[in-house]
Design a protein around this motif. Structure first.
Motif, short mmCIF file in Angstrom:
data_model
loop_
_atom_site.label_atom_id
_atom_site.label_comp_id
_atom_site.label_asym_id
_atom_site.label_seq_id
_atom_site.Cartn_x
_atom_site.Cartn_y
_atom_site.Cartn_z
N VAL A 1 14.75 26.70 48.94
CA VAL A 1 13.57 26.38 49.75
C VAL A 1 12.54 27.50 49.64
CG1 VAL A 1 12.74 26.10 52.12
CG2 VAL A 1 14.76 24.86 51.36
N ARG A 2 13.00 28.74 49.68
CA ARG A 2 12.08 29.88 49.57
C ARG A 2 11.38 29.89 48.21
NH1 ARG A 2 8.32 32.55 51.73
NH2 ARG A 2 8.23 34.73 51.15
N GLN B 1 11.80 20.98 53.33
CA GLN B 1 12.90 21.79 53.85
C GLN B 1 13.64 21.03 54.93
OE1 GLN B 1 11.75 25.49 55.66
NE2 GLN B 1 13.86 26.12 56.02
N SER B 2 12.90 20.38 55.81
CA SER B 2 13.56 19.64 56.88
C SER B 2 14.28 18.41 56.35
CB SER B 2 12.55 19.25 57.97
OG SER B 2 11.59 18.38 57.44
N ASN C 1 24.58 27.02 52.52
CA ASN C 1 23.34 27.17 53.29
C ASN C 1 22.46 28.28 52.73
OD1 ASN C 1 23.78 25.09 55.06
ND2 ASN C 1 24.72 26.39 56.63
N GLN C 2 23.06 29.38 52.29
CA GLN C 2 22.27 30.46 51.70
C GLN C 2 21.63 30.00 50.40
OE1 GLN C 2 25.44 33.35 51.62
NE2 GLN C 2 24.44 34.60 53.19
N GLU D 1 7.52 22.83 54.14
CA GLU D 1 8.21 22.66 55.43
C GLU D 1 8.76 21.24 55.57
OE1 GLU D 1 5.19 24.35 55.23
OE2 GLU D 1 6.28 26.23 55.38
N ARG E 1 20.82 26.91 49.65
CA ARG E 1 19.75 25.98 50.02
C ARG E 1 18.53 26.74 50.50
NH1 ARG E 1 17.80 23.54 54.54
NH2 ARG E 1 17.08 21.41 54.35
N ASP E 2 18.75 27.76 51.34
CA ASP E 2 17.64 28.56 51.85
C ASP E 2 16.90 29.27 50.71
OD1 ASP E 2 18.33 27.74 54.40
OD2 ASP E 2 19.30 29.64 54.94
N SER E 3 17.65 29.74 49.71
CA SER E 3 17.03 30.39 48.56
C SER E 3 16.18 29.41 47.79
CB SER E 3 18.11 30.96 47.63
OG SER E 3 18.84 31.94 48.27
N GLY F 1 15.80 18.14 53.16
CA GLY F 1 17.02 18.53 52.47
C GLY F 1 17.49 17.48 51.48
#
Length: 148
Positions: free
Chosen positions: A28-29, A68-69, A21-22, A65, A24-26, A71
């Protein structure tokens, strides 16, 4: 034996010690930051082409956005496409600015780069999945799905 983890390795080590998850979040950022930078670069190219500033449509502005949703594979393809477009724009804008500093009229080249950017952006935005269909349909009723 290589100390570099393979791309197929889904372990935490492949993500540099980050959880899935981290990681993936990176990603996305990074997409979000590159997307904003791309839109800023596009405005500079528009100005060099002699075009007026534009109002950014919601589907373009909000693309990070949407992706991101979504994935999954959508995020993978979007990350690659945004990175590719960023590389093109970086080189193109550098060439335009170099030409301008040498006194050349770069407006035609800027217009060509703008058109390429516009086409690539439209293709990237299409990577976002369609919004969920919220119409009421009986579950499993294929005739209603085809008729809708």
């Amino acid at each position: 034996m290589s100390s570099i983890p393979s791309r197929d390795d889904s372990s935490t080590a492949a993500l540099g010690g980050l959880s899935a998850n981290q990681g993936r979040d990176s990603r996305v950022r990074i997409i979000q930051l590159k997307w904003v930078a791309l839109q800023d670069a596009a405005e500079a190219v528009r100005a060099l082409a002699g075009l007026e500033a534009r109002h950014l449509p919601d589907e373009i502005r909000d693309f990070p956005e949407f992706i991101q949703s979504a994935g999954g594979w959508w995020l993978d393809h979007a990350a690659r496409a945004v990175g590719d477009l960023a590389a093109v724009m970086e080189q193109g804008l550098a060439a335009l600015l170099s030409a301008r500093t040498k006194g050349a009229n770069a407006s035609i080249a800027a217009l060509a780069l703008w058109r390429e950017f516009e086409a690539a952006t439209a293709a990237i935005v299409l990577l976002a999945p369609p919004p969920a269909d919220t119409t009421d349909r009986p579950a499993g009723d294929i005739d209603n799905i085809e008729a809708a």
